[in-house]
Design an enzyme around this catalytic site. Sequence first.
Site, PDB file in Angstrom:
ATOM      1  N   LYS A   1       5.265  10.054  -2.069  1.00 52.29           N
ATOM      2  CA  LYS A   1       5.774  10.388  -0.972  1.00 52.29           C
ATOM      3  C   LYS A   1       7.109  10.167  -0.580  1.00 52.29           C
ATOM      4  CE  LYS A   1       1.276   9.186   1.572  1.00 52.29           C
ATOM      5  NZ  LYS A   1       0.729   8.431   2.586  1.00 52.29           N
TER       6      LYS A   1
ATOM      7  N   ASP B   1       0.597  11.075   8.571  1.00 51.33           N
ATOM      8  CA  ASP B   1      -0.169   9.736   8.874  1.00 51.33           C
ATOM      9  C   ASP B   1      -0.210   9.193  10.040  1.00 51.33           C
ATOM     10  OD1 ASP B   1      -0.901   9.703   6.298  1.00 51.33           O
ATOM     11  OD2 ASP B   1       0.733   9.046   5.323  1.00 51.33           O
TER      12      ASP B   1
END
Length: 277
Positions: A68, A108
């Site tokens: 990420k 997210d």
Amino acid sequence: MINGHTQLFGIIGNPVEHSLSPAMHNAAFAELGMNGVYIPMRPADLAEGFRGLRSLGFIGVSVTVPFKVAIMEFLDAVDPVARNIGAVNTLLFERDGDHCRCTGYNTDWLGSNQALGEELQLAGATVLILGAGGAARAVGFGLIEAGASVFIANRTEAKGRALAAQLRCPFVPTDQLAELRADALINTTSVGMAPHADALPIRAELLPRFAVVMDIVYAPLTTRLLREAAACGCRTVDGLQMLQYQGAAQFSLWTGREAPHRVMRQALVSELRSRLP
Ligand code: ATR
């Protein structure tokens, strides 16, 4: 039917074989009658893997641990919110003839805001976040964006204080948790995840003070934290909610269509159930 017109989507991570995202996204394509496929991929080398995605015509790719942060250096652009969070979980490839541009996003925080937002008005709410890793960072950033006040608690105090400083919010030492009043509690640690499903990330006697308790652990779906919280009368939000809503945001970004929420949730639940002993 997979054919020459099939649109390619997927997820890169390591490990990636346990991801529930393929079940969720493929169910969404089927529901909307779209010719798309979403596959799990574990690149041996991130740079080579990324070049492959670009060259093979992928349209949208999810990014999970441990890529990420590292993925960001390969992108043509990073959405300002993802840049602020310091992590990208979503890639969008846009092509114009031979030219391909890849932008990184983070969904997210959208997922956690939408999940908690179903139970609580976030603007003006106070929320205690347990944990100080990547998940806590995205959740905390999202809550602050939505106008909530955030408190951080974490086993390793230095790490908790560092995240609190970045988010410009207070850190609460473990021995002072009993004095804190907040509307909601979010567990972003892995405490309570199978096979250690008996573990609790906070003392059970502190739970009644929260109106809402949310867990990002989803295996088991009803964690001990959520069970004890429900027994205390708290409203609860399970870990699949955040996963589903962050996936729905990806789906809309990639396809320009409203995500079929109910079908995506059902796919997640049945995939999770099929894996339980
Ligand atoms: P992620 O990126 O998924 O959030 P991470 O960066 O490894 O994962 O962060 C995991 C978080 O869970 C950390 O806050 C960690 O606490 P420490 O900073 O003290 O390591 C927390 N965590 C993991 N296992 C824990 C345990 N057994 N008890 C308490 N906290 C735990």
